[in-house]
Design a protein around this motif. Structure first.
Motif, PDB file in Angstrom:
ATOM      1  N   ARG A   1      10.375 -11.153   0.888  1.00  0.00           N
ATOM      2  CA  ARG A   1      10.672  -9.865   0.239  1.00  0.00           C
ATOM      3  C   ARG A   1      11.746  -9.150   1.056  1.00  0.00           C
ATOM      4  O   ARG A   1      11.927  -9.404   2.257  1.00  0.00           O
TER       5      ARG A   1
ATOM      6  N   ARG B   1      -4.273 -13.937   5.570  1.00  0.00           N
ATOM      7  CA  ARG B   1      -2.969 -14.368   5.044  1.00  0.00           C
ATOM      8  C   ARG B   1      -1.891 -13.718   5.918  1.00  0.00           C
ATOM      9  O   ARG B   1      -1.539 -12.547   5.732  1.00  0.00           O
ATOM     10  N   ARG B   2      -1.331 -14.500   6.837  1.00  0.00           N
ATOM     11  CA  ARG B   2      -0.457 -13.903   7.841  1.00  0.00           C
ATOM     12  C   ARG B   2       0.527 -14.932   8.382  1.00  0.00           C
ATOM     13  O   ARG B   2       0.347 -16.140   8.210  1.00  0.00           O
TER      14      ARG B   2
ATOM     15  N   ALA C   1      -7.098 -10.646   3.194  1.00  0.00           N
ATOM     16  CA  ALA C   1      -5.748 -10.103   3.392  1.00  0.00           C
ATOM     17  C   ALA C   1      -5.304 -10.270   4.845  1.00  0.00           C
ATOM     18  O   ALA C   1      -4.132 -10.567   5.130  1.00  0.00           O
TER      19      ALA C   1
ATOM     20  N   LEU D   1       1.561  -9.475   8.429  1.00  0.00           N
ATOM     21  CA  LEU D   1       0.760  -9.743   7.234  1.00  0.00           C
ATOM     22  C   LEU D   1       1.658 -10.257   6.123  1.00  0.00           C
ATOM     23  O   LEU D   1       2.790  -9.797   5.948  1.00  0.00           O
ATOM     24  N   ASN D   2       1.123 -11.189   5.330  1.00  0.00           N
ATOM     25  CA  ASN D   2       1.911 -11.775   4.242  1.00  0.00           C
ATOM     26  C   ASN D   2       2.323 -10.750   3.201  1.00  0.00           C
ATOM     27  O   ASN D   2       3.358 -10.895   2.544  1.00  0.00           O
ATOM     28  N   GLN D   3       1.512  -9.696   3.024  1.00  0.00           N
ATOM     29  CA  GLN D   3       1.847  -8.696   2.000  1.00  0.00           C
ATOM     30  C   GLN D   3       3.150  -7.970   2.328  1.00  0.00           C
ATOM     31  O   GLN D   3       3.803  -7.415   1.440  1.00  0.00           O
TER      32      GLN D   3
ATOM     33  N   GLN E   1     -10.521  -7.467   2.069  1.00  0.00           N
ATOM     34  CA  GLN E   1      -9.841  -7.007   3.280  1.00  0.00           C
ATOM     35  C   GLN E   1      -9.719  -8.148   4.310  1.00  0.00           C
ATOM     36  O   GLN E   1      -8.671  -8.313   4.948  1.00  0.00           O
TER      37      GLN E   1
ATOM     38  N   ASP F   1       5.380 -12.061  -1.716  1.00  0.00           N
ATOM     39  CA  ASP F   1       4.550 -11.751  -2.879  1.00  0.00           C
ATOM     40  C   ASP F   1       3.461 -12.809  -2.981  1.00  0.00           C
ATOM     41  O   ASP F   1       3.557 -13.884  -2.372  1.00  0.00           O
ATOM     42  N   SER F   2       2.443 -12.559  -3.779  1.00  0.00           N
ATOM     43  CA  SER F   2       1.319 -13.469  -3.914  1.00  0.00           C
ATOM     44  C   SER F   2       1.778 -14.837  -4.422  1.00  0.00           C
ATOM     45  O   SER F   2       2.473 -14.936  -5.434  1.00  0.00           O
TER      46      SER F   2
ATOM     47  N   GLU G   1       3.389  -2.696   9.857  1.00  0.00           N
ATOM     48  CA  GLU G   1       4.077  -3.883   9.369  1.00  0.00           C
ATOM     49  C   GLU G   1       3.802  -5.106  10.251  1.00  0.00           C
ATOM     50  O   GLU G   1       3.933  -6.246   9.793  1.00  0.00           O
TER      51      GLU G   1
END
Length: 293
Positions: free
Chosen positions: A184, A278-279, A275, A171-173, A272, A177-178, A156
């Protein structure tokens, strides 16, 4: 008078006159001889005096010639003395100027030595302070890793300590959400646990930095976020609001920053890599007042 008496008187008179004339003559002769001798003597003396005069005149001429030479030598010596005096004064002036330069250089050298010593002292203090900061950061890093071990294990977040720069990467995930800026529920839990740990380090400010990939904002989001600048900054602000309101982190410890797509950590040409770019980064940094010091 009787004739024989007259004759006797005449004889006596003639005898007397003859005797007188003879004596006067001899006296005159003697005087003449004396005068002649005196004249000869005077003539000799005159000749001698003339010779002495000639000698004296020759000596005088010699002395005059020597006097001229002496005067010329004296004049030359005077000129040489003037030149020597001027040279001495010039040399003394040059020596004085040279000494002044030496004194100035010595003073400058002393000032430089004092400056070097002061810099060495300052560098020693800075080295000690830096070593102390690095040791504190290392200790903080170890505490963070230990306290967030489960979150790190689950992927995480990650924690890095690069050249004394302590950073928590999320990480943004996990957080968003996108295309969204609302956290979240899963992200809130991670941030809550992180906030509880960050309370242990009240001497550090927290810079919350948002980062995106290089994909342009979609048309459906362009009205809210014209570019990735707005999106990255909005996500950083959302994290700040949560940490302040839900994790009780004082607002004076929080700094919001958006870097858009311009500080990637991976290649944006792959899914990858995008991803990873995006942080959210949370940097533990000194307070502004400390930086001013």
């Amino acid at each position: 008078m009787k004739p024989y008496t007259f004759l006797l008187l005449a004889s006596l008179l003639l005898s007397t006159v003859g005797c007188v004339s003879k004596n006067s003559y001899q006296q005159k002769v003697n005087e003449t001889e004396l005068l002649t001798a005196d004249v000869a003597t005077l003539s000799t003396t005159t000749t001698e005096l003339r010779q002495e005069k000639q000698i004296l005149q020759a000596d005088l001429a010699t002395l005059n010639s020597r006097l001229v030479e002496v005067l010329q030598e004296n004049s030359q010596l005077q000129r040489e003395l003037l030149v020597a005096t001027a040279t001495k004064e010039r040399q003394e002036g040059n020596l004085s100027l040279h000494q002044q330069r030496i004194d100035a250089l010595q003073n400058k050298n002393q000032e430089l030595q004092a400056t070097v010593e002061a810099l060495n002292i300052a560098l020693d203090k800075e080295r000690v302070a830096r070593e102390a900061r690095l040791a504190q950061i290392k200790h903080t890093y170890e505490e963070l890793v230990e306290a967030l071990e489960e979150e790190i294990t689950r992927g995480e977040l990650t924690i890095s300590n690069l050249e004394g720069k302590l950073t928590v990467n999320l990480l943004n995930q996990i957080l968003f959400d996108s295309g969204a800026t609302q956290l979240r529920e899963e992200g809130k839990k991670v941030l809550k646990n992180l906030g509880d740990v960050l309370h242990r380090f009240p001497d550090r400010a927290l810079q919350i930095a948002g980062h995106t990939d290089n994909v342009q904002i979609s048309s459906r989001l362009a009205e809210r976020f014209p570019t990735n600048w707005e999106l990255s900054t909005a996500r950083a602000t959302s994290v700040i609001h949560f940490l302040q309101q839900e994790a009780d982190i004082p607002g004076n410890r929080l700094i919001a920053a958006g870097f858009s797509e311009y500080q990637p950590v991976a290649d944006n040409s792959t899914p990858q890599g995008r991803a990873q770019n995006r942080r959210i980064e949370i940097l533990l940094v000194p307070f502004a007042s400390e930086l001013g010091e």
